[in-house]
Design an enzyme around this catalytic site. Structure first.
Site, mmCIF file in Angstrom:
data_model
loop_
_atom_site.group_PDB
_atom_site.id
_atom_site.type_symbol
_atom_site.label_atom_id
_atom_site.label_comp_id
_atom_site.label_asym_id
_atom_site.label_seq_id
_atom_site.Cartn_x
_atom_site.Cartn_y
_atom_site.Cartn_z
ATOM 1 N N GLU A 138 0.840 -1.206 0.000
ATOM 2 C CA GLU A 138 0.000 0.000 0.000
ATOM 3 C C GLU A 138 0.872 1.251 0.000
ATOM 4 O O GLU A 138 0.580 2.219 -0.695
ATOM 5 C CB GLU A 138 -0.949 0.016 1.210
ATOM 6 N N GLU A 139 1.935 1.229 0.798
ATOM 7 C CA GLU A 139 2.870 2.354 0.805
ATOM 8 C C GLU A 139 3.486 2.553 -0.575
ATOM 9 O O GLU A 139 3.548 3.675 -1.084
ATOM 10 C CB GLU A 139 3.998 2.127 1.820
ATOM 11 N N ALA A 140 3.951 1.475 -1.177
ATOM 12 C CA ALA A 140 4.575 1.565 -2.502
ATOM 13 C C ALA A 140 3.599 2.135 -3.529
ATOM 14 O O ALA A 140 3.972 2.980 -4.344
ATOM 15 C CB ALA A 140 5.086 0.199 -2.945
#
Length: 158
Positions: free
Chosen positions: A84-86
Site C-alpha cells: 500500500e505504501e509503494a
C-alpha cells in the site's frame, strides 16, 4: 481527494521498508545517518503516535514528504502495508510531488519489477486472498513494476 502538491511538506524523507527484515540493522543505520545530517525523516516507529489510525497516518506522511526511499528486501512484498505504501508513493511520484529512490537490499530490481522468487510467492498469496483480478492487486503490481524500473542502489552486502 486533494492533490498532495497542495499539502505542506513536513518531511524531507519517508522510509518504506519491511520492519522485520531491516528495522534493527540497515534502517537503524540509515535513519541515524539522515538524522545526524539534519534530514527530517519519517519512520513509523518514531513518528506514529499511539492511537493514530496507521493507514491514514502513513498515507498522509507520504503525501507530506519530499522524497521517498523504498528499501526492497526479500519479504517486502509479503506485507500488504508495504505494498500500500509503494502504491501511494508511486501515485505521488506520478503526480510530480515526490522523488522516489529505490534501494534493492539483497534482491535484484528485476525480481521486484516482474515478480520472481520471494516476490512471486508473496503476490500469489495476495492473489489467493484478494482475487487475481482485484483492483488492489493491480495497483500493487503496477507500483512494483514502476518502482522496480527506477534507477536505484543495489545493496547486497554490508
Amino acid at each position: 481527494m486533494a492533490s498532495s502538491s497542495n499539502l505542506k511538506k513536513n518531511y524531507d524523507v519517508f522510509l518504506s521498508f519491511r520492519g522485520i527484515d531491516l528495522r534493527k540493522n540497515f534502517i537503524g543505520h540509515l535513519y541515524t545517518a539522515l538524522d545526524q545530517k539534519g534530514v527530517y525523516t519519517f519512520i513509523d516507529s518514531e513518528e506514529l503516535r499511539k492511537g493514530d489510525q496507521i493507514s491514514a497516518a502513513l498515507m498522509k506522511a507520504i503525501e507530506e514528504s519530499r522524497i521517498a526511499i523504498i528499501i526492497f528486501s526479500e519479504d517486502y512484498a509479503s506485507s500488504s502495508w508495504c505494498l500500500e505504501e509503494a502504491a501511494k508513493i508511486m501515485e505521488c511520484k506520478e503526480q510530480g510531488d515526490l522523488k522516489v529512490f529505490p534501494v534493492f537490499y539483497k534482491v535484484e530490481p528485476r525480481e521486484v519489477r516482474t515478480p520472481r522468487e520471494s516476490y512471486d510467492k508473496a503476490m500469489e498469496k495476495h492473489e489467493f486472498k484478494f482475487g487475481k483480478d482485484s483492483e488492489k492487486l493491480k495497483r500493487w503490481k503496477k507500483a512494483l513494476f514502476d518502482a522496480g524500473g527506477l534507477s536505484g542502489w543495489p545493496l547486497n552486502e554490508g
